[in-house]
Design a protein around this motif. Structure first.
Motif, mmCIF file in Angstrom:
data_model
loop_
_atom_site.group_PDB
_atom_site.id
_atom_site.type_symbol
_atom_site.label_atom_id
_atom_site.label_comp_id
_atom_site.label_asym_id
_atom_site.label_seq_id
_atom_site.Cartn_x
_atom_site.Cartn_y
_atom_site.Cartn_z
ATOM 1 N N ILE A 31 0.752 -1.160 -0.062
ATOM 2 C CA ILE A 31 -0.009 -0.092 -0.086
ATOM 3 C C ILE A 31 0.838 1.472 -0.068
ATOM 4 O O ILE A 31 0.786 2.314 -0.733
ATOM 5 C CB ILE A 31 -0.900 0.041 1.102
ATOM 6 C CG1 ILE A 31 -1.860 -1.299 1.141
ATOM 7 C CG2 ILE A 31 -1.591 1.297 1.259
ATOM 8 C CD1 ILE A 31 -2.556 -1.399 2.338
ATOM 9 N N VAL A 35 0.131 6.612 0.402
ATOM 10 C CA VAL A 35 -1.622 6.287 0.080
ATOM 11 C C VAL A 35 -2.237 6.563 1.700
ATOM 12 O O VAL A 35 -3.296 7.091 1.571
ATOM 13 C CB VAL A 35 -1.721 4.914 -0.463
ATOM 14 C CG1 VAL A 35 -3.292 4.576 -0.260
ATOM 15 C CG2 VAL A 35 -1.064 4.691 -1.706
ATOM 16 N N SER A 152 -4.442 8.060 -6.274
ATOM 17 C CA SER A 152 -5.334 6.733 -5.973
ATOM 18 C C SER A 152 -5.355 5.953 -6.728
ATOM 19 O O SER A 152 -5.195 4.699 -6.840
ATOM 20 C CB SER A 152 -6.548 7.628 -5.616
ATOM 21 O OG SER A 152 -6.514 8.557 -4.669
ATOM 22 N N VAL A 153 -5.420 6.259 -8.151
ATOM 23 C CA VAL A 153 -5.294 5.427 -9.478
ATOM 24 C C VAL A 153 -4.148 4.462 -9.577
ATOM 25 O O VAL A 153 -4.404 3.411 -9.584
ATOM 26 C CB VAL A 153 -5.582 6.561 -10.600
ATOM 27 C CG1 VAL A 153 -5.315 5.543 -12.075
ATOM 28 C CG2 VAL A 153 -6.886 7.068 -10.747
ATOM 29 N N PHE A 155 -1.982 3.913 -7.180
ATOM 30 C CA PHE A 155 -1.903 3.098 -6.072
ATOM 31 C C PHE A 155 -2.881 1.570 -6.238
ATOM 32 O O PHE A 155 -2.301 0.472 -6.335
ATOM 33 C CB PHE A 155 -2.516 3.780 -4.851
ATOM 34 C CG PHE A 155 -3.093 2.613 -3.876
ATOM 35 C CD1 PHE A 155 -2.327 1.698 -3.027
ATOM 36 C CD2 PHE A 155 -4.497 2.646 -3.734
ATOM 37 C CE1 PHE A 155 -3.075 0.724 -2.101
ATOM 38 C CE2 PHE A 155 -5.271 1.765 -2.913
ATOM 39 C CZ PHE A 155 -4.356 1.005 -2.062
ATOM 40 N N PHE A 156 -3.934 1.902 -6.803
ATOM 41 C CA PHE A 156 -4.919 0.785 -7.077
ATOM 42 C C PHE A 156 -4.316 -0.363 -8.215
ATOM 43 O O PHE A 156 -4.128 -1.454 -7.705
ATOM 44 C CB PHE A 156 -6.205 1.309 -7.739
ATOM 45 C CG PHE A 156 -7.313 0.164 -7.909
ATOM 46 C CD1 PHE A 156 -7.816 -0.552 -6.813
ATOM 47 C CD2 PHE A 156 -7.499 -0.061 -9.423
ATOM 48 C CE1 PHE A 156 -8.669 -1.526 -6.945
ATOM 49 C CE2 PHE A 156 -8.412 -1.362 -9.535
ATOM 50 C CZ PHE A 156 -9.204 -1.844 -8.456
ATOM 51 N N PHE A 157 -3.588 0.153 -9.047
ATOM 52 C CA PHE A 157 -3.024 -0.791 -9.903
ATOM 53 C C PHE A 157 -1.570 -1.164 -9.518
ATOM 54 O O PHE A 157 -1.025 -2.193 -9.973
ATOM 55 C CB PHE A 157 -2.951 0.060 -11.398
ATOM 56 C CG PHE A 157 -4.412 0.079 -11.923
ATOM 57 C CD1 PHE A 157 -5.230 -0.953 -12.315
ATOM 58 C CD2 PHE A 157 -4.982 1.588 -11.876
ATOM 59 C CE1 PHE A 157 -6.584 -0.779 -13.058
ATOM 60 C CE2 PHE A 157 -6.088 1.602 -12.748
ATOM 61 C CZ PHE A 157 -6.863 0.487 -12.999
ATOM 62 N N MET A 159 -1.147 -2.108 -6.515
ATOM 63 C CA MET A 159 -1.473 -2.980 -5.733
ATOM 64 C C MET A 159 -1.786 -4.313 -6.409
ATOM 65 O O MET A 159 -1.333 -5.412 -6.026
ATOM 66 C CB MET A 159 -2.431 -2.772 -4.638
ATOM 67 C CG MET A 159 -2.996 -3.798 -3.630
ATOM 68 S SD MET A 159 -4.159 -3.057 -2.418
ATOM 69 C CE MET A 159 -5.532 -3.037 -3.638
ATOM 70 N N LEU A 160 -2.421 -4.260 -7.402
ATOM 71 C CA LEU A 160 -2.877 -5.399 -8.318
ATOM 72 C C LEU A 160 -1.764 -6.011 -8.994
ATOM 73 O O LEU A 160 -1.628 -7.389 -9.129
ATOM 74 C CB LEU A 160 -3.804 -4.854 -9.252
ATOM 75 C CG LEU A 160 -5.344 -4.621 -9.078
ATOM 76 C CD1 LEU A 160 -6.250 -4.081 -10.154
ATOM 77 C CD2 LEU A 160 -6.030 -5.729 -8.182
ATOM 78 N N LEU A 318 -9.969 6.125 -13.508
ATOM 79 C CA LEU A 318 -9.743 4.934 -12.990
ATOM 80 C C LEU A 318 -9.657 4.093 -14.345
ATOM 81 O O LEU A 318 -8.785 3.260 -14.694
ATOM 82 C CB LEU A 318 -10.613 4.272 -12.152
ATOM 83 C CG LEU A 318 -10.457 2.901 -11.293
ATOM 84 C CD1 LEU A 318 -9.154 3.070 -10.197
ATOM 85 C CD2 LEU A 318 -11.634 2.435 -10.544
#
Length: 342
Positions: A31, A35, A152-153, A155-157, A159-160, A318
């Motif tokens: 994370i 973030v 934020s965008v 971070f999301f990808f 993590m994936l 996103l």
């Protein structure tokens, strides 16, 4: 004294938020502290009915400290090592960066994503996540909500990618006897250092490769970081040209990112010092301070961000981030195949 009188409360508030977020980032590296900092800042700003007494300090941290973080980032770059070991990955890096920026530009036009957000997501996806966004934001005059949206965008990808790329690598048949192919893949297709480290370390652990994959991935990742220099200069030039076309008076020398020159100077100092026999460990505290400053700045960004508005407007950014991520992944794999690495 006037600056201290006006700003100390806001700076102190940012520090109070940052310290626990920093340790949370160390505990949960996938994370990451930035973030946690943004999220904490956004939650606290909902609870503060009047931020006026803190605003000067918050603005200083979100703008100036962000630039200081980029400058200190230069102390983590030994240019001679990067240029020597990054030659193999350079064509892949150029291709992935170009792919992401082209996708971001096209979708900005097609989906009507705001220009600053599409630029930040495109640059963040292709270069080095939060650090690239930190370097780019002041050049294009992005506000804190746009920075928060982009982070934020990303971070999301991130993590994936950290979670699924090792499985994808195995599915695609990357060599399990050498960490080279997966290291290059992780270093070019994942944008944030913490996620690159997580994915590469997982591959090393799965196939008992020591730190071979991690070393390769981090070197490739640091090579990508150098793209901050030309990208910020080009964006400054474009902003100047567009402003003139709109009849606005914006001179290139006034928006020229001077902090990028200091970033280069820090890299040169590191390179010369290590070449002269100075241990790279000497610069570790400065690299750590750079990471702390990014968390500090992101806490301030969070304090200036409306989380409700962010959620409501998050769909298109996103989708843009997803397309950039897929494009970079395909470009990295394709170039590795063409070059015979995979």
């Amino acid at each position: 004294m006037n600056f201290i009188t006006k700003s100390w409360k806001g700076i102190l508030l940012c520090l109070v938020i940052t310290v626990p977020c920093w340790f949370l980032g160390q505990t949960f590296p996938i994370i990451g502290g930035p973030v946690f900092g943004i999220l904490a800042g956004m939650i606290i700003t909902l609870l503060l009915k009047d931020k006026s007494m803190f605003q000067d300090g918050i603005t200083f941290v979100s703008k100036k400290v962000l630039q200081y973080a980029v400058i200190l980032l230069g102390f983590g770059l030994n240019l001679s090592v990067i240029l020597e070991t990054g030659k193999q990955s350079l064509p892949i890096i150029v291709t992935t960066i170009s792919t992401s920026l082209i996708i971001a530009y096209l979708l900005h036009k097609v989906m009507h994503v705001p220009g600053n957000i599409s630029t930040l997501v495109g640059v963040g996806s292709s270069i080095c996540g939060g650090s690239a966004i930190a370097a780019t934001a002041p050049v294009i005059d992005a506000d804190d909500e746009e920075v928060a949206q982009a982070i934020s965008v990303i971070f999301f990808f991130n993590m994936l990618a950290a979670l699924f790329f090792p499985s994808l690598g195995a599915l695609l048949g990357f060599s399990t006897k050498s960490g080279e192919a997966f290291g290059i893949f992780a270093g070019t297709a994942i944008n944030d250092t913490s996620s690159v480290t997580a994915a590469a370390s997982t591959w090393d652990s799965l196939y008992a490769l020591g730190s071979a994959t991690l070393d390769k991935a981090v070197t490739v990742k640091l090579t990508r970081t150098l793209a901050i220099i030309p990208i910020t200069l080009v964006l400054a030039f474009i902003r100047t040209r567009n402003s003139k076309a709109e009849g606005k008076k914006v001179e290139f020398k006034k928006i020229f990112p001077m902090f990028i020159l200091y970033f280069v100077l820090a890299s040169v100092i590191t390179t010369i010092a290590t070449s002269a026999g100075v241990s790279a460990d000497v610069f570790t505290p400065l690299k750590t301070l750079s990471k702390f400053f990014i968390v500090l700045a992101m806490s301030a960004v969070g304090l200036n961000t409306n989380i409700i508005k962010l959620i409501k407007t998050g769909g298109k950014p996103l989708a843009l981030g997803f397309c950039c991520w897929i494009g970079i992944t395909i470009a990295s794999l394709s170039m590795q195949h063409v070059l015979g690495i995979w």
